[in-house]
Write a protein that holds these residues in place. Structure first.
Motif, PDB file in Angstrom:
ATOM      1  N   ALA A  54       0.831  -1.206   0.000  1.00 11.01           N
ATOM      2  CA  ALA A  54       0.000   0.000   0.000  1.00 11.01           C
ATOM      3  C   ALA A  54       0.864   1.253   0.000  1.00 11.01           C
ATOM      4  O   ALA A  54       0.466   2.300  -0.522  1.00 11.01           O
ATOM      5  CB  ALA A  54      -0.925   0.001   1.213  1.00 11.01           C
ATOM      6  N   GLU A 111      -3.346   1.223  -2.398  1.00  2.56           N
ATOM      7  CA  GLU A 111      -4.576   1.212  -1.595  1.00  2.56           C
ATOM      8  C   GLU A 111      -4.835  -0.180  -1.044  1.00  2.56           C
ATOM      9  O   GLU A 111      -4.867  -1.155  -1.794  1.00  2.56           O
ATOM     10  CB  GLU A 111      -5.748   1.635  -2.465  1.00  2.56           C
ATOM     11  CG  GLU A 111      -7.038   1.726  -1.683  1.00  2.56           C
ATOM     12  CD  GLU A 111      -8.226   1.878  -2.601  1.00  2.56           C
ATOM     13  OE1 GLU A 111      -8.736   3.007  -2.694  1.00  2.56           O
ATOM     14  OE2 GLU A 111      -8.625   0.873  -3.222  1.00  2.56           O
ATOM     15  N   SER A 113      -7.731  -1.633   1.141  1.00  4.14           N
ATOM     16  CA  SER A 113      -9.012  -1.428   1.826  1.00  4.14           C
ATOM     17  C   SER A 113      -9.233  -2.576   2.805  1.00  4.14           C
ATOM     18  O   SER A 113      -8.576  -3.615   2.705  1.00  4.14           O
ATOM     19  CB  SER A 113     -10.143  -1.417   0.796  1.00  4.14           C
ATOM     20  OG  SER A 113     -10.210  -2.697   0.201  1.00  4.14           O
ATOM     21  N   PRO A 114     -10.158  -2.419   3.746  1.00  2.00           N
ATOM     22  CA  PRO A 114     -10.482  -3.548   4.630  1.00  2.00           C
ATOM     23  C   PRO A 114     -10.893  -4.785   3.827  1.00  2.00           C
ATOM     24  O   PRO A 114     -10.538  -5.916   4.183  1.00  2.00           O
ATOM     25  CB  PRO A 114     -11.656  -3.022   5.458  1.00  2.00           C
ATOM     26  CG  PRO A 114     -11.483  -1.536   5.452  1.00  2.00           C
ATOM     27  CD  PRO A 114     -10.893  -1.194   4.106  1.00  2.00           C
ATOM     28  N   ARG A 115     -11.573  -4.555   2.722  1.00  2.78           N
ATOM     29  CA  ARG A 115     -12.001  -5.681   1.900  1.00  2.78           C
ATOM     30  C   ARG A 115     -10.809  -6.413   1.291  1.00  2.78           C
ATOM     31  O   ARG A 115     -10.714  -7.642   1.322  1.00  2.78           O
ATOM     32  CB  ARG A 115     -12.944  -5.146   0.814  1.00  2.78           C
ATOM     33  CG  ARG A 115     -13.443  -6.176  -0.144  1.00  2.78           C
ATOM     34  CD  ARG A 115     -14.553  -5.563  -0.967  1.00  2.78           C
ATOM     35  NE  ARG A 115     -14.824  -6.359  -2.144  1.00  2.78           N
ATOM     36  CZ  ARG A 115     -16.018  -6.443  -2.714  1.00  2.78           C
ATOM     37  NH1 ARG A 115     -17.040  -5.760  -2.231  1.00  2.78           N
ATOM     38  NH2 ARG A 115     -16.188  -7.183  -3.775  1.00  2.78           N
ATOM     39  N   SER A 116      -9.824  -5.654   0.757  1.00  2.00           N
ATOM     40  CA  SER A 116      -8.644  -6.356   0.226  1.00  2.00           C
ATOM     41  C   SER A 116      -7.795  -6.944   1.349  1.00  2.00           C
ATOM     42  O   SER A 116      -7.140  -7.971   1.154  1.00  2.00           O
ATOM     43  CB  SER A 116      -7.778  -5.490  -0.694  1.00  2.00           C
ATOM     44  OG  SER A 116      -8.155  -4.170  -0.704  1.00  2.00           O
ATOM     45  N   THR A 117      -7.814  -6.318   2.527  1.00  2.00           N
ATOM     46  CA  THR A 117      -7.077  -6.887   3.666  1.00  2.00           C
ATOM     47  C   THR A 117      -7.576  -8.290   3.970  1.00  2.00           C
ATOM     48  O   THR A 117      -6.789  -9.219   4.180  1.00  2.00           O
ATOM     49  CB  THR A 117      -7.259  -5.992   4.923  1.00  2.00           C
ATOM     50  OG1 THR A 117      -6.788  -4.681   4.629  1.00  2.00           O
ATOM     51  CG2 THR A 117      -6.493  -6.548   6.113  1.00  2.00           C
ATOM     52  N   TYR A 158     -15.873  -6.022   6.839  1.00  2.00           N
ATOM     53  CA  TYR A 158     -14.549  -6.600   6.601  1.00  2.00           C
ATOM     54  C   TYR A 158     -13.623  -6.360   7.786  1.00  2.00           C
ATOM     55  O   TYR A 158     -13.711  -5.346   8.447  1.00  2.00           O
ATOM     56  CB  TYR A 158     -13.955  -6.026   5.310  1.00  2.00           C
ATOM     57  CG  TYR A 158     -14.814  -6.394   4.125  1.00  2.00           C
ATOM     58  CD1 TYR A 158     -14.825  -7.696   3.644  1.00  2.00           C
ATOM     59  CD2 TYR A 158     -15.663  -5.461   3.558  1.00  2.00           C
ATOM     60  CE1 TYR A 158     -15.655  -8.060   2.597  1.00  2.00           C
ATOM     61  CE2 TYR A 158     -16.491  -5.808   2.501  1.00  2.00           C
ATOM     62  CZ  TYR A 158     -16.490  -7.113   2.031  1.00  2.00           C
ATOM     63  OH  TYR A 158     -17.313  -7.470   1.015  1.00  2.00           O
ATOM     64  N   THR A 159     -12.760  -7.306   8.026  1.00  2.00           N
ATOM     65  CA  THR A 159     -11.773  -7.406   9.117  1.00  2.00           C
ATOM     66  C   THR A 159     -12.392  -7.738  10.484  1.00  2.00           C
ATOM     67  O   THR A 159     -11.673  -8.127  11.397  1.00  2.00           O
ATOM     68  CB  THR A 159     -10.835  -6.159   9.300  1.00  2.00           C
ATOM     69  OG1 THR A 159     -11.570  -5.103   9.891  1.00  2.00           O
ATOM     70  CG2 THR A 159     -10.221  -5.704   8.000  1.00  2.00           C
TER      71      THR A 159
END
Ligand code: ASP
Ligand code: MG
Length: 482
Positions: A54, A111, A113-117, A158-159
């Motif tokens: 990131a 970037e 995001s919580p979704r990609s995390t 997410y997360t």
């Protein structure tokens, strides 16, 4: 059937996975479903790789990925002879390819995001469950790896996604129950799930314990075993106090209080699904499979100690919120709590007076933006570097003199108490002290509360009126009200 969950250190390398296979073999007749964490430290390293990506440092991110690949392939090749390793390798490699692609994408976009995390973190449990399942099969434990993303359905937060229990139960019945009927051992990753439309999610750090309990409750397990790297739940953190000892039996309520007030052995939500179905949970040591461990179940009588355990939770901040005109206007508490809620800040203790409300909260979640939001309608001061100490036990119910003796011990340790909470739960007395005072307070409390049996009996006897002393000086103390 039973659920057996193995944490990160229990699957950290080939030798650890060998031990897991033997432990599972010893329970084969009970119909185990095995839930595994990522190998130790892998989730942290995935997160570090994501952060590097990131920040635009693609090379560093890919170095992390390469070292993770190395570690998993070497564990797999140690565990699996020749052809078995080659059979598994494509599945592992396709995960590493996806991981690389993801990190490259994150680096390109700068970037995460919580979704990609969540997508990133899911690789840890996907890989460990592949390897553990293959290692079982080679050792004569017929197993089937199950992709937990297809079983643990969650919302899209997410997360920290919240499980959808109904849907999850239905999926487990459809995918896991038939494997058990075929005498196979399902092996699943903990911590990971997906939304109803198949986007990967995670249920919060340390969440594999929670997965195990969700699966156990949904499948009506006889028991849930949480295998970790400590002997079980302890009377206090052994790193703080060398006299800490194993708790052999503890009630759901006590264990849940301890887990939410800093005992790190169990993820705080773990017990909830088990409690609902009254399924006993065991905490066991994968490095000492013969050890007694801790049994957590619905009803455990009080023992001769006045309390069951002492937990300490650091990283706490005290936030004082006062009304602007020296008094608390109507609806103030609601408004204040709404701000904490909006910032997803966990409030552990609340105390109020005529002029202000004082809250003990998790430091990480009490950021400057939260304070700014409160300052719109209130005067705010905060005191960081505090800790919550919680003394827990069924024996506290109605026990006269125990608060005096607890605070006497804290005072004797030269420690000042900043906030006190008792009554919300009858089985704990909780207070806030400065973080730096934790070792002194906990050691003193532990030595006073867990002194050898005779000393405890005498001290407790001394703290109740003579008319009740007879009952209390019995060798095994029972709660006075039960
Ligand atoms: N691997 C995840 C974590 O490190 C989940 C777990 O181990 O329970 O948080
Ligand atoms: Mg854990």
């Amino acid at each position: 059937m039973i659920v057996m969950k193995f944490g990160g250190t229990s699957v950290e390398d080939a030798a650890a996975i060998e031990r897991v296979a033997e432990i599972v073999r010893s329970r084969a007749a009970d119909g185990p479903v095995v839930v595994v964490s990522a190998m130790a430290r892998v989730t942290d390293q995935l997160l570090a790789a994501g952060k590097a990506a990131a920040a635009g440092d693609r090379d560093r991110a890919l170095e992390f990925a390469a070292s993770l690949r190395q570690r998993h392939l070497s564990a797999a090749s140690e565990l699996l002879p020749g052809t078995h390793f080659f059979n598994l390798q494509p599945a592992l490699e396709s995960n590493f390819k996806l991981l690389q692609d993801l990190l490259t994408g994150v680096a390109t976009l700068h970037e995460l995001s919580p979704r990609s995390t969540d997508c990133l973190l899911s690789f840890g449990e996907l890989l460990s469950s592949e390897i553990v399942s293959a290692a079982f099969s080679v050792r004569g434990l017929a197993s089937a790896r199950v992709d937990s993303r297809e079983c643990l359905l969650t919302d899209a937060s997410y997360t920290k996604a919240a499980p959808l229990f109904g849907e999850t139960g239905a999926r487990l019945e459809a995918r896991v129950r038939p494997l058990l009927a075929q005498q196979l051992i399902p092996v699943m990753g903990g911590f990971i799930g997906s939304t109803l439309d198949g986007v990967p999610t995670t249920i919060g750090r340390g969440g594999s314990d929670y997965s195990a309990s969700i699966f156990g409750a949904a499948l009506n397990a006889e028991r849930i075993e949480i295998w970790t790297d400590v002997p079980g739940m302890m009377t206090t953190d052994p790193n703080l106090c060398s006299e800490a000892r194993l708790i052999e039996e503890i009630s759901f309520e006590e264990a849940a209080e301890l887990a939410s007030f800093g005992a790190k052995v169990l993820h705080p939500a773990t017990l909830l699904p088990a409690i609902e179905k009254s399924i006993p949970v065991f905490v066991l040591n994968s490095r000492d499979a013969a050890g007694a461990g801790t049994c957590i179940r619905a009803h455990v009588p009080g023992n001769h100690h006045p309390v069951r355990a002492i937990a300490a939770k650091r990283h706490t901040t005290i936030v004082n919120v006062a009304g602007e005109r020296g008094e608390i206007p109507r609806g103030f508490l609601r408004e204040v709590l709404a701000v904490f809620d909006r910032h997803q800040c966990q409030v552990d203790i609340v105390a109020s007076s005529q002029v202000r409300i004082t809250l003990a909260v998790e430091s990480d979640t009490a950021g400057p933006q939260l304070v700014a939001d409160l300052e719109r309608f209130a005067q705010v001061t905060s005191e960081p570097r505090q800790a919550i100490v919680s003394v827990v036990g069924e024996n506290l119910r109605g026990r006269q003199g125990i608060a005096a003796s607890i605070f006497g011990s804290v005072a004797a340790a030269g420690v000042n108490v900043r906030m006190i909470s008792q009554g919300a739960s009858e089985i704990n007395i909780t207070f806030v002290i400065r973080e730096e005072d934790v070792p002194a307070a906990v050691r003193r409390l532990h030595s006073d509360l867990f002194a050898d049996d005779q000393a405890v009996v005498h001290r407790m006897a001394a703290s109740v009126p003579a008319s009740r002393q007879q009952a209390v000086t019995e060798p095994v103390l029972q709660p006075e009200e039960s």
